[in-house]
Design a protein around this motif. Structure first.
Motif, short mmCIF file in Angstrom:
data_model
loop_
_atom_site.label_atom_id
_atom_site.label_comp_id
_atom_site.label_asym_id
_atom_site.label_seq_id
_atom_site.Cartn_x
_atom_site.Cartn_y
_atom_site.Cartn_z
N LEU A 132 0.83 -1.20 0.00
CA LEU A 132 0.00 0.00 0.00
C LEU A 132 0.86 1.25 0.00
O LEU A 132 0.65 2.17 -0.78
CB LEU A 132 -0.90 0.06 1.24
N ALA A 133 1.81 1.30 0.93
CA ALA A 133 2.40 2.60 1.25
C ALA A 133 3.92 2.65 1.25
O ALA A 133 4.51 3.61 0.81
CB ALA A 133 1.89 3.06 2.62
N THR A 134 4.55 1.61 1.76
CA THR A 134 5.99 1.76 2.01
C THR A 134 6.85 1.06 0.97
O THR A 134 6.38 0.25 0.18
CB THR A 134 6.37 1.13 3.37
N LEU A 192 -6.62 -6.09 6.70
CA LEU A 192 -6.03 -4.83 7.16
C LEU A 192 -6.27 -3.68 6.18
O LEU A 192 -5.75 -2.59 6.36
CB LEU A 192 -4.53 -4.98 7.39
N VAL A 193 -7.04 -3.92 5.12
CA VAL A 193 -7.24 -2.87 4.13
C VAL A 193 -8.71 -2.44 4.08
O VAL A 193 -9.07 -1.33 4.45
CB VAL A 193 -6.76 -3.29 2.72
N CYS A 194 -9.56 -3.36 3.63
CA CYS A 194 -10.93 -3.02 3.27
C CYS A 194 -11.77 -2.41 4.41
O CYS A 194 -12.52 -1.47 4.17
CB CYS A 194 -11.65 -4.24 2.71
N THR A 253 -3.71 3.28 6.81
CA THR A 253 -5.12 3.71 6.78
C THR A 253 -5.93 3.04 7.88
O THR A 253 -6.74 3.67 8.55
CB THR A 253 -5.74 3.41 5.39
N ILE A 254 -5.69 1.75 8.09
CA ILE A 254 -6.48 1.05 9.11
C ILE A 254 -6.09 1.54 10.51
O ILE A 254 -6.94 1.64 11.40
CB ILE A 254 -6.35 -0.49 8.98
N PHE A 255 -4.80 1.88 10.70
CA PHE A 255 -4.39 2.41 12.01
C PHE A 255 -4.97 3.81 12.22
O PHE A 255 -5.31 4.19 13.33
CB PHE A 255 -2.86 2.39 12.14
N ASN A 256 -5.11 4.55 11.14
CA ASN A 256 -5.71 5.88 11.25
C ASN A 256 -7.20 5.84 11.51
O ASN A 256 -7.75 6.73 12.15
CB ASN A 256 -5.42 6.68 9.98
N VAL A 262 2.41 6.69 12.53
CA VAL A 262 1.26 6.81 11.63
C VAL A 262 0.05 7.42 12.34
O VAL A 262 -0.82 8.02 11.71
CB VAL A 262 0.84 5.48 10.96
N ARG A 263 0.00 7.30 13.68
CA ARG A 263 -1.14 7.82 14.42
C ARG A 263 -0.65 8.36 15.76
O ARG A 263 -0.76 7.68 16.80
CB ARG A 263 -2.15 6.67 14.63
N PRO A 264 -0.11 9.60 15.74
CA PRO A 264 0.50 10.14 16.96
C PRO A 264 -0.49 10.17 18.12
O PRO A 264 -1.64 10.58 17.95
CB PRO A 264 0.91 11.56 16.54
N GLY A 265 -0.03 9.72 19.28
CA GLY A 265 -0.87 9.74 20.48
C GLY A 265 -1.76 8.54 20.67
O GLY A 265 -2.50 8.45 21.66
N MET A 266 -1.73 7.60 19.73
CA MET A 266 -2.62 6.45 19.84
C MET A 266 -2.29 5.62 21.09
O MET A 266 -1.13 5.32 21.36
CB MET A 266 -2.49 5.55 18.60
N GLN A 267 -3.34 5.26 21.84
CA GLN A 267 -3.17 4.43 23.02
C GLN A 267 -2.93 2.98 22.57
O GLN A 267 -3.66 2.47 21.72
CB GLN A 267 -4.42 4.52 23.89
#
Lengths: 229, 229
Positions: free
Chosen positions: A71-73, B128-130, B159-162, B192-197
């Motif tokens: 996808l991205a990297t 992990l995509v759709c 994208t999925i992490f976001n 990819v997602r700053p601050g994510m717990q």
């Protein structure tokens, strides 16, 4: 909610166009005498580790190259560069699979002469659903499943197992730690795809890699012989 | 190859319709006072094992139920039945994600009264995509990643992490066997997602499950409090 029939229709067109491109790729591969192997699996099943190992081993006797979809990297291309084989990354954006046209474009942009290759590997995006419908013109599609994923994956994702030619069980060095049952996994693969050849290996320890090398070498010889006749 | 713009347009319509259904689901969940958690991950990351464990543990103090999405089998519903919580399977056929309408239909066919639930879990198809683009009306989306998949997954599937709210690293009991680096995985998630717990746990040994229970309990309390005000 009436959009679904239209979506299905458009998808059919996309698939039909993909088949046309895949057919022309297959003709080109055949004319070049290159044996093309694609790899499909879920993310983290060990496609890239397998590919790094097999490229390194094959390079002693064969001319090899690889295209890797992500996808991205470009991480995979960087990892695979360690094999010293030529590797090109295809970035798919948000698309969950490679399409034949992406392979075609990558080959055009790249300066490789596929006539000078014995093996071309194509690593698909990590996904057990989407890649199943997209022919990439490959001679052999390998579905990889790691021992850590559980033995039930063939039953849960039958389409990808049906679209593949052989299955490879990876990370076999972890089998005991995760209480993996080879018998159950094998039985499940056979129940969705009777007669499917199944290999087991560990890219980390090297177990099963020689069998894989012999298998691919034999398939290349078959291809070359059928081309002569 | 001119079908892509049309495909994108139709996809946009499907997504827009999904958002409409998701919004109405969210209103319904809010009115019922049920906290809805969806789970996304690649196949084999341990969604079902996590869900079985968390349903079993939550059942002592809360009223819980689950919907589980899968392409083909009802295996997950059978496994989850061991938790003694009500579970309904949604079979998606060849579709690589759940849609809000499927959740809506499942709730209509099922005799559960969501007004009598504290937690409703929705396990998405292993992918992990759709699933990233499809809002299911959930309050919390958890992305699971197992230590066996490698630390690079957040970078490869941003994208999925976001689209997720928190991340859970599973199978932490295998961390040493696969030389998993928590620091690298954590750093990649944050990039990819700053601050994510980020939580870590093992459904097998139970490590980290109590923290997860407390977290979910607190989120339910928050929801109920905000409803009172």
């Amino acid at each position: 909610m009436h959009a679904e029939p239209r979506l299905i229709e458009v998808r059919k067109n996309v698939l039909k166009q993909n088949d046309v491109v895949a057919r022309s790729l297959r003709d080109r591969f055949r004319a070049a005498g290159v044996f093309v192997v694609s790899l499909v699996s879920s993310p983290g099943s060990g496609k890239t580790a397998f590919l790094e190992k097999i490229l390194t081993l094959l390079r002693s006797n064969y001319r090899v190259a690889a295209l890797v979809g992500d996808l991205a990297t470009e991480n995979d291309a960087l990892r695979l560069a360690r094999s010293k084989a030529p590797v090109r990354q295809i970035t798919t954006g948000t698309l969950c699979h490679l399409e034949a046209a992406m392979v075609q474009n990558a080959l055009e942009e790249e300066e490789w002469d596929i006539n000078r290759l014995d093996f071309l590997f194509i690593e698909n995006v990590g996904n057990l659903v989407c890649p199943s419908s997209y022919d990439l013109g490959e001679d052999l599609r390998i579905v990889l499943i790691s021992v850590t994923e559980g033995e039930d994956k063939p039953l849960k994702y039958p389409t990808i197992f049906n679209s593949a030619d052989v299955a490879v069980v990876t990370k076999i060095d972890l089998a005991a730690a995760v209480e993996f049952s080879w018998e159950t996994a094998y039985k499940n693969i056979q129940s969705v795809r009777p007669g499917m050849q199944v290999f087991k290996l560990s890219a980390k320890t090297g177990e099963g890699m020689e069998e894989q090398l012999n298998f691919l070498g034999a398939r290349l010889s078959q291809l070359r012989q059928s081309a002569v006749v």
